[in-house]
Each structure stands twice: as structure tokens, then as C-alpha cells.
Design a protein around this motif. Structure first.
Motif, mmCIF file in Angstrom:
data_model
loop_
_atom_site.group_PDB
_atom_site.id
_atom_site.type_symbol
_atom_site.label_atom_id
_atom_site.label_comp_id
_atom_site.label_asym_id
_atom_site.label_seq_id
_atom_site.Cartn_x
_atom_site.Cartn_y
_atom_site.Cartn_z
ATOM 1 N N ARG A 25 77.652 22.002 59.159
ATOM 2 C CA ARG A 25 78.647 21.428 58.253
ATOM 3 C C ARG A 25 78.468 19.914 58.140
ATOM 4 N N ALA A 26 77.975 19.295 59.211
ATOM 5 C CA ALA A 26 77.749 17.849 59.197
ATOM 6 C C ALA A 26 76.448 17.468 58.500
ATOM 7 N N GLY A 27 75.693 18.469 58.048
ATOM 8 C CA GLY A 27 74.482 18.186 57.300
ATOM 9 C C GLY A 27 73.184 18.315 58.073
ATOM 10 N N HIS A 28 73.252 18.716 59.352
ATOM 11 C CA HIS A 28 72.033 18.883 60.132
ATOM 12 C C HIS A 28 71.370 20.220 59.806
ATOM 13 N N PRO A 29 70.060 20.237 59.592
ATOM 14 C CA PRO A 29 69.376 21.526 59.443
ATOM 15 C C PRO A 29 69.396 22.270 60.783
ATOM 16 N N VAL A 30 69.838 23.506 60.741
ATOM 17 C CA VAL A 30 70.001 24.309 61.953
ATOM 18 C C VAL A 30 69.342 25.662 61.760
ATOM 19 N N THR A 31 68.608 26.106 62.755
ATOM 20 C CA THR A 31 68.126 27.477 62.814
ATOM 21 C C THR A 31 68.792 28.147 64.009
ATOM 22 N N LEU A 32 69.409 29.282 63.754
ATOM 23 C CA LEU A 32 70.170 29.996 64.778
ATOM 24 C C LEU A 32 69.420 31.266 65.159
ATOM 25 N N VAL A 33 69.222 31.470 66.445
ATOM 26 C CA VAL A 33 68.546 32.664 66.950
ATOM 27 C C VAL A 33 69.544 33.520 67.711
ATOM 28 N N ASP A 34 69.597 34.807 67.390
ATOM 29 C CA ASP A 34 70.480 35.714 68.121
ATOM 30 C C ASP A 34 69.867 37.109 68.140
ATOM 31 N N ARG A 35 70.121 37.838 69.225
ATOM 32 C CA ARG A 35 69.554 39.182 69.356
ATOM 33 C C ARG A 35 70.319 40.223 68.559
ATOM 34 N N ASP A 36 71.566 39.934 68.194
ATOM 35 C CA ASP A 36 72.433 40.893 67.517
ATOM 36 C C ASP A 36 72.067 40.971 66.031
ATOM 37 N N ALA A 63 69.617 32.120 60.058
ATOM 38 C CA ALA A 63 69.727 32.911 61.277
ATOM 39 C C ALA A 63 68.586 33.914 61.349
ATOM 40 N N VAL A 64 68.013 34.045 62.533
ATOM 41 C CA VAL A 64 66.906 34.981 62.742
ATOM 42 C C VAL A 64 67.064 35.658 64.092
ATOM 43 N N ARG A 65 66.401 36.773 64.257
ATOM 44 C CA ARG A 65 66.288 37.392 65.574
ATOM 45 C C ARG A 65 65.085 36.768 66.285
ATOM 46 N N PRO A 66 65.032 36.849 67.613
ATOM 47 C CA PRO A 66 63.969 36.140 68.347
ATOM 48 C C PRO A 66 62.562 36.444 67.852
ATOM 49 N N GLN A 67 62.280 37.705 67.532
ATOM 50 C CA GLN A 67 60.930 38.073 67.109
ATOM 51 C C GLN A 67 60.584 37.549 65.723
ATOM 52 N N GLN A 68 61.576 37.060 64.985
ATOM 53 C CA GLN A 68 61.337 36.527 63.640
ATOM 54 C C GLN A 68 61.115 35.015 63.633
#
Length: 341
Positions: A25-36, A63-68
């Protein structure tokens, strides 16, 4: 998906997801990894939603899963349960840029495991005390603000630590740097023993902390961990109402003041139960309570410090996890007897 300014958040649950949402929301590029897979799919389809006293919003996050996952990242915020630290660190290794840092937004002493797997120079310690829960795939409850502190494991002042604190201020405006991160981590371990104990019943956390009939139990749980920290040469630090000094000194009036402040802090949160309670009562899964306290027990053994009440706590949580015991007042009474022994 990667780049010098992209923050990789590994673990998109209550802690990692909330921080990731605020950074995005503050403008930072973020990649989120989760197993679900369901959580990842919901985030990519409709965004990551946060609600609570601090305001409601939805933000787009990759958002991606770890293998992605592909690419390398200079800043990795790790927010998985303590017992998932080693496999997560192993998976992060190939994605950590040269000279990059992994910041542990976890409970326990996970920095020890991260240092063993990734090398101590790649690890920055962090202390967090805010409340959050996953309420549905792609949806989080941010229950309350709490202290956020980062620090180098050797206590040194480095430019990266200041940059990381500045990054975290997009989430918690009062985030800061400390030269005693181990003191914060051990302080959280002592304080969170009460949170773990509250999972043995359904009493809301603030009421459990404030219960005068459980005061001897509170003192035993906290006092044991503070004794181990002292034996290891660590100076625990207080936060959000928790003051370790009176517990270490046996100052009853000071203990009462700290307990009252801790209860007030937790009573003001929209999150009314601990994460351990969520694991046991809602998700019916193994908690990370044992993993959090394993290094405490190892340190206690090394220094010859007895911690019977905390050992009984982990034993009882294990029985609940295995289906051999039912949560409730009777189980709390068993732990109280261990604290009085």
C-alpha cells in the motif's frame, strides 16, 4: 518478479501477509510466497484484504507458491512458524541475492536456525508484537499495533539495519533499531509463555492474563525463562506493558502492575486469542510452541537451570495436538500444579 527494490515476504499468513499488505500500500514492490494454494489464488484474483481497528483496505500483491518463485532478492522478510524455519531457509537460499538479508519476523529464536542454514552475516534479527489472524483465503484481521524492532545479531550498527527499520516504518511508524535484539527475543519468549498457556482453554487472552488465580502460574512461566536468559548472559527487554524486571526480582507490586498493563494491551486488541490457540482450537493443527521453546530448553540444560513449568506446558500442548487431552479448565489446573511444585 525480482529486483533490487522488491521485498520478498516468505509466508503470507497473519504476520507476513499483514506486513506485505502495508508495504504494498505504501508503494513498495512486494512478492509474497505462501504454501497455501487457495490463499495465493485468492490474493492474485481479488487482492490481499486487511481489516481491523487500524483501518480496512485491499491491495494488489504478487503472490506465488514456493515452487513458482523465480529470481533473487536483496530483502527477504521471513514470516513462517518456528518449526518451518529450516525448510523455508533452505528454499530461500537460492533466491537470496549476494549480500542480501533475511529478516526473521517470527517468534522464538529462529535466527539461530537461519544463521546455521544461510550464514550469520545474512541474518538480521527482528522482534514483533502486533496481533493478526488469517480469517479466510486472501483476508486478514489486523488486531492491534505492537512494538517492531530490528537489530543485528552481534549488536553492531550497520546501514542495512537502518534501511530495514525505515522499511518497516511503512507498517509500524514507531519501528526502530536496537543493539540488543536478543534481549527483545528472550523478553518475547518469557511474555509469550502466557500466550501459549492461554491456548489450553477458551478464556480470552486478556482475561487469562488478568486472572489473579493464575498469578502464580504466570510468575512461574515467565520467571523460568528469565532465569535461563540471565544464565546465558542475556538482558531481556520489556515492551507493550511487559516489564521483565519485577518478575526477575520477585517484586510482587511490580509484577501486578506489569500484568495489569499486559492485560490492558491485549484487551484493546481485536485479536482475542493467541496464535497457539488458533492452531489448537480453530485449525486443529500442530503449533510451533515446542519449536519456539526448544532452544530455551537446550540453553537451560547447558546452564543447569530448571524449567519444569514450561516443560509441562509444552507437554500438555503436545497432548492436545495428538488428541490425547482436551483443552479446558482441567488442563490449566494441571499446569498450575506444575507451576506450584
Amino acid at each position: 518478479m525480482s529486483g533490487d527494490d522488491t521485498v520478498l515476504v516468505w509466508g503470507g499468513g497473519a504476520v507476513g501477509g499483514t506486513v506485505a499488505a502495508y508495504l504494498a500500500r505504501a508503494g513498495h514492490p512486494v512478492t509474497l510466497v505462501d504454501r497455501d494454494a487457495a490463499h495465493v489464488a485468492a490474493i492474485n484474483e481479488a487482492g490481499l484484504s486487511v481489516r481491523g481497528p487500524e483501518g480496512d483496505f485491499t491491495v494488489r500483491v504478487d503472490a506465488v507458491r514456493p515452487q513458482q518463485l523465480a529470481g533473487r532478492f536483496a530483502t527477504v522478510l521471513l514470516a513462517v512458524k518456528a518449526h518451518h524455519t529450516e525448510p523455508a531457509a533452505t528454499a530461500i537460499g537460492p533466491h537470496l541475492a549476494a549480500g542480501g538479508a533475511v529478516v526473521s519476523l517470527q517468534n522464538g529464536l529462529c535466527e539461530l536456525t537461519l544463521s546455521r542454514v544461510l550464514g550469520r552475516e545474512a541474518v538480521v534479527g527482528a522482534f514483533i508484537n502486533f496481533g493478526a489472524d488469517v480469517t479466510a483465503p486472501g483476508a486478514l484481521l489486523y488486531g492491534n499495533r505492537g512494538a517492531v524492532v530490528v537489530g543485528e545479531l552481534d549488536g553492531a550498527a550497520r546501514p542495512r539495519t537502518g534501511r530495514l527499520a525505515a522499511l518497516m516504518r511503512h507498517f509500524e511508524p514507531e519501528a526502530r533499531v536496537t543493539d540488543n535484539i536478543w534481549g527483545y527475543l528472550w523478553g518475547k519468549l518469557a511474555y509469550s509463555a502466557l500466550l501459549k498457556a492461554s491456548a489450553l482453554c477458551d478464556t480470552p487472552l486478556a482475561a487469562f492474563i488478568a486472572d489473579a488465580e493464575l498469578r502464580a502460574l504466570h510468575v512461574a512461566l515467565i520467571g523460568e525463562i528469565l532465569a535461563v536468559a540471565a544464565a546465558d548472559g542475556v538482558r531481556p527487554v520489556g515492551f507493550n506493558g511487559f516489564d521483565p524486571a519485577p518478575f526477575a526480582a520477585g517484586d510482587r507490586e511490580g509484577i501486578d502492575r506489569s500484568i495489569a498493563a499486559m492485560a490492558a494491551f491485549n484487551g484493546a486488541s481485536a485479536k482475542q486469542h493467541s496464535s497457539t490457540w488458533q492452531d489448537l482450537a480453530v485449525f486443529r493443527r500442530r503449533s510451533d510452541a515446542a519449536a519456539q521453546l526448544a532452544p530455551v530448553f537446550a540453553t537451560a540444560d547447558r546452564h543447569g537451570v530448571a524449567v519444569p513449568c514450561n516443560r509441562k506446558l509444552i507437554e500438555l500442548i503436545g497432548q492436545v495436538e495428538a488428541g490425547r487431552a482436551a483443552r479446558g479448565a482441567d488442563l490449566v489446573a494441571v499446569l498450575c500444579r506444575a507451576g506450584a511444585a
